[in-house]
Design a protein around this motif. Structure first.
Motif, PDB file in Angstrom:
ATOM      1  N   HIS A  70       0.835  -1.196   0.000  1.00 20.60           N
ATOM      2  CA  HIS A  70       0.000   0.000   0.000  1.00 20.60           C
ATOM      3  C   HIS A  70       0.869   1.245   0.000  1.00 20.60           C
ATOM      4  CE1 HIS A  70       0.810  -0.550   4.303  1.00 20.60           C
ATOM      5  NE2 HIS A  70       0.480   0.710   4.487  1.00 20.60           N
ATOM      6  N   PHE A 107      -8.682   3.357   4.176  1.00 18.83           N
ATOM      7  CA  PHE A 107      -8.104   2.919   2.914  1.00 18.83           C
ATOM      8  C   PHE A 107      -9.072   3.177   1.770  1.00 18.83           C
ATOM      9  CE2 PHE A 107      -5.417   0.500   5.743  1.00 18.83           C
ATOM     10  CZ  PHE A 107      -4.209   0.417   5.068  1.00 18.83           C
ATOM     11  N   ALA A 109      -8.950   2.462  -2.755  1.00 19.13           N
ATOM     12  CA  ALA A 109      -8.233   1.608  -3.703  1.00 19.13           C
ATOM     13  C   ALA A 109      -8.202   2.287  -5.070  1.00 19.13           C
ATOM     14  CB  ALA A 109      -8.897   0.241  -3.808  1.00 19.13           C
ATOM     15  N   ARG A 115      -4.198  -0.640  -2.596  1.00 16.83           N
ATOM     16  CA  ARG A 115      -4.717   0.071  -1.430  1.00 16.83           C
ATOM     17  C   ARG A 115      -3.869   1.308  -1.126  1.00 16.83           C
ATOM     18  NH1 ARG A 115      -7.765  -2.805   2.468  1.00 16.83           N
ATOM     19  NH2 ARG A 115      -6.289  -2.237   4.092  1.00 16.83           N
TER      20      ARG A 115
END
Length: 143
Positions: A70, A107, A109, A115
């Motif tokens: 991420h 989070f 996306a 993410r």
């Protein structure tokens, strides 16, 4: 001196990814269309002095889990950021967390399923993570 320059992210659809990253605040600094690894587009947030994200488009599909865990982006106000993202059709992918001291995380996306963690630091926190975030580890080497 060594420092992290930027992260390169492979993207499936460059235009769709550019629209997404622009919606969350990144601006295009420049691009290099023909390289051995694909079309490169350099991005930075308005408060950054340097490029922090490089989108790499090579016309191959991105397989989730083969590139990066991420990316983390600091925001001033989680509520304002989530409202602005919603206006672009971008919604959180989890309910997020909020601590008593004011730390908030959630989070989202990107179009390839990567993410991106949004972080609102508590009042008085440095702009990034420092050794002060791990006081029990003080005295250890910086590496």
């Amino acid at each position: 001196m060594m420092r992290t320059l930027h992260i390169g992210l492979r993207v499936t659809d460059l235009e769709r990814s550019l629209a997404f990253y622009k919606a969350i605040g990144y601006g295009v600094v420049g691009s290099v269309p023909d390289t051995p690894i694909g079309h490169l587009t350099m991005l930075k947030l308005p408060g950054d002095e340097f490029v922090t994200v490089e989108l790499v488009h090579d016309a191959k599909p991105v397989e989730r889990g083969t590139d990066v865990s991420h990316l983390v982006v600091k925001v001033e106000s989680m509520a304002d950021t989530l409202d602005a993202l919603a206006s672009h059709g971008i919604e959180p992918v989890d309910p997020g967390q909020k601590s008593e001291d004011g730390l908030e995380t959630t989070f989202i996306a990107d179009p390839d399923g990567r993410r991106i963690e949004l972080v609102q630091w508590p009042p008085g926190h440095a702009d990034g993570m420092t050794a002060a975030d791990w006081p029990e580890e003080r005295g250890e080497s910086d590496g």
